[in-house]
Design a protein around this motif. Structure first.
Motif, PDB file in Angstrom:
ATOM      1  N   ALA A 143      40.083 -34.671  14.987  1.00  0.00           N
ATOM      2  CA  ALA A 143      41.478 -34.478  16.114  1.00  0.00           C
ATOM      3  C   ALA A 143      41.715 -36.629  16.195  1.00  0.00           C
ATOM      4  O   ALA A 143      42.540 -37.313  16.864  1.00  0.00           O
ATOM      5  CB  ALA A 143      41.471 -34.490  17.055  1.00  0.00           C
ATOM      6  N   ALA A 144      39.673 -36.955  15.816  1.00  0.00           N
ATOM      7  CA  ALA A 144      39.811 -38.492  17.072  1.00  0.00           C
ATOM      8  C   ALA A 144      40.443 -39.161  15.612  1.00  0.00           C
ATOM      9  O   ALA A 144      41.322 -40.512  15.744  1.00  0.00           O
ATOM     10  CB  ALA A 144      38.051 -38.697  17.685  1.00  0.00           C
ATOM     11  N   SER A 145      39.845 -39.087  14.402  1.00  0.00           N
ATOM     12  CA  SER A 145      40.569 -39.489  13.350  1.00  0.00           C
ATOM     13  C   SER A 145      41.969 -39.905  13.248  1.00  0.00           C
ATOM     14  O   SER A 145      42.357 -40.373  12.843  1.00  0.00           O
ATOM     15  CB  SER A 145      39.701 -39.075  11.800  1.00  0.00           C
ATOM     16  OG  SER A 145      40.186 -38.151  11.809  1.00  0.00           O
ATOM     17  N   ALA A 146      42.819 -38.837  13.988  1.00  0.00           N
ATOM     18  CA  ALA A 146      44.678 -38.682  13.727  1.00  0.00           C
ATOM     19  C   ALA A 146      44.813 -40.334  14.645  1.00  0.00           C
ATOM     20  O   ALA A 146      45.787 -40.458  14.041  1.00  0.00           O
ATOM     21  CB  ALA A 146      44.700 -37.844  14.520  1.00  0.00           C
ATOM     22  N   ASN A 147      44.232 -40.822  15.732  1.00  0.00           N
ATOM     23  CA  ASN A 147      44.428 -41.772  15.853  1.00  0.00           C
ATOM     24  C   ASN A 147      44.403 -43.105  15.757  1.00  0.00           C
ATOM     25  O   ASN A 147      44.365 -43.886  16.291  1.00  0.00           O
ATOM     26  CB  ASN A 147      44.337 -41.485  17.567  1.00  0.00           C
ATOM     27  CG  ASN A 147      44.454 -40.742  17.900  1.00  0.00           C
ATOM     28  OD1 ASN A 147      43.868 -39.081  18.546  1.00  0.00           O
ATOM     29  ND2 ASN A 147      45.902 -40.559  18.800  1.00  0.00           N
ATOM     30  N   VAL A 148      43.338 -43.084  14.801  1.00  0.00           N
ATOM     31  CA  VAL A 148      42.735 -44.266  14.355  1.00  0.00           C
ATOM     32  C   VAL A 148      43.021 -45.360  13.054  1.00  0.00           C
ATOM     33  O   VAL A 148      43.494 -44.156  11.847  1.00  0.00           O
ATOM     34  CB  VAL A 148      41.356 -44.169  13.941  1.00  0.00           C
ATOM     35  CG1 VAL A 148      40.162 -45.361  13.017  1.00  0.00           C
ATOM     36  CG2 VAL A 148      40.374 -43.282  14.902  1.00  0.00           C
ATOM     37  N   HIS A 149      43.850 -45.914  12.574  1.00  0.00           N
ATOM     38  CA  HIS A 149      44.489 -46.420  11.184  1.00  0.00           C
ATOM     39  C   HIS A 149      42.860 -46.248  10.261  1.00  0.00           C
ATOM     40  O   HIS A 149      42.239 -46.506  10.032  1.00  0.00           O
ATOM     41  CB  HIS A 149      44.922 -47.537  11.268  1.00  0.00           C
ATOM     42  CG  HIS A 149      45.329 -48.405  10.189  1.00  0.00           C
ATOM     43  ND1 HIS A 149      44.825 -48.823   9.315  1.00  0.00           N
ATOM     44  CD2 HIS A 149      46.711 -48.200  10.188  1.00  0.00           C
ATOM     45  CE1 HIS A 149      46.722 -48.909   8.619  1.00  0.00           C
ATOM     46  NE2 HIS A 149      47.250 -49.069   9.103  1.00  0.00           N
ATOM     47  N   PRO A 150      43.867 -46.047   9.309  1.00  0.00           N
ATOM     48  CA  PRO A 150      42.671 -46.113   7.914  1.00  0.00           C
ATOM     49  C   PRO A 150      41.875 -47.463   7.214  1.00  0.00           C
ATOM     50  O   PRO A 150      40.733 -46.963   7.047  1.00  0.00           O
ATOM     51  CB  PRO A 150      43.655 -45.965   6.173  1.00  0.00           C
ATOM     52  CG  PRO A 150      44.822 -45.304   7.268  1.00  0.00           C
ATOM     53  CD  PRO A 150      44.952 -45.299   8.362  1.00  0.00           C
ATOM     54  N   ASP A 151      42.349 -48.326   7.913  1.00  0.00           N
ATOM     55  CA  ASP A 151      42.062 -49.481   7.395  1.00  0.00           C
ATOM     56  C   ASP A 151      41.299 -49.970   8.560  1.00  0.00           C
ATOM     57  O   ASP A 151      41.356 -51.372   8.978  1.00  0.00           O
ATOM     58  CB  ASP A 151      43.665 -50.098   6.460  1.00  0.00           C
ATOM     59  CG  ASP A 151      43.170 -50.357   5.413  1.00  0.00           C
ATOM     60  OD1 ASP A 151      42.749 -49.581   4.666  1.00  0.00           O
ATOM     61  OD2 ASP A 151      44.634 -50.696   5.404  1.00  0.00           O
ATOM     62  N   PHE A 152      40.835 -49.138  10.050  1.00  0.00           N
ATOM     63  CA  PHE A 152      40.644 -49.798  11.139  1.00  0.00           C
ATOM     64  C   PHE A 152      39.143 -50.794  11.033  1.00  0.00           C
ATOM     65  O   PHE A 152      38.754 -50.420   9.996  1.00  0.00           O
ATOM     66  CB  PHE A 152      40.095 -48.567  11.485  1.00  0.00           C
ATOM     67  CG  PHE A 152      38.913 -48.450  13.087  1.00  0.00           C
ATOM     68  CD1 PHE A 152      39.251 -48.734  14.620  1.00  0.00           C
ATOM     69  CD2 PHE A 152      37.127 -47.817  13.053  1.00  0.00           C
ATOM     70  CE1 PHE A 152      38.648 -49.062  15.141  1.00  0.00           C
ATOM     71  CE2 PHE A 152      37.074 -48.414  13.626  1.00  0.00           C
ATOM     72  CZ  PHE A 152      37.237 -48.504  14.491  1.00  0.00           C
TER      73      PHE A 152
END
Length: 117
Positions: free
Chosen positions: A23-32
């Protein structure tokens, strides 16, 4: 609550409090990009590193959240198993197009006798 603040609070609560890494990763850009020493950039690598870090076993509480446009500051208190006072952490994140794209942090051990509020 601003949109950026909602996105960051949701991500951090999932990441640190609920330990729901998907769920946390859904708020993070792939190129974070993270500027935190010892942690990799890239959403998947960062989330996996967090899942495997000692912080995954910590008792974490969000103390305050401050938002300024696309930047959000989160003050956290981490207490690892066996620790008495823990560590105060301030994370600064930048949100773009609804996703967290960049991260900085500072950490400080909480001195004995200090109460986190």
């Amino acid at each position: 609550m601003t949109t950026a603040k909602k996105i960051v609070v949701e991500c951090f609560e999932n990441l640190f409090v609920h330990k729901d890494f998907a769920a946390a990763s859904a708020n993070v850009h792939p190129d974070f990009v993270t500027h935190s020493p010892g942690f990799p950039s890239g959403r998947d690598a960062f989330v996996e590193a967090m899942r495997n870090s000692p912080m995954a076993g910590a008792d974490v509480s969000v103390k305050r959240v401050i938002a300024d446009d696309d930047h959000v500051v989160v003050h956290l208190h981490f207490v690892l198993p066996g620790e008495d006072t823990g560590t105060a952490v301030v994370d600064i994140v930048r949100v773009e197009d609804g996703l967290i794209v960049e991260h900085w942090d500072v950490k400080q051990p909480v001195p004995p006798g200090t109460e986190m509020f």
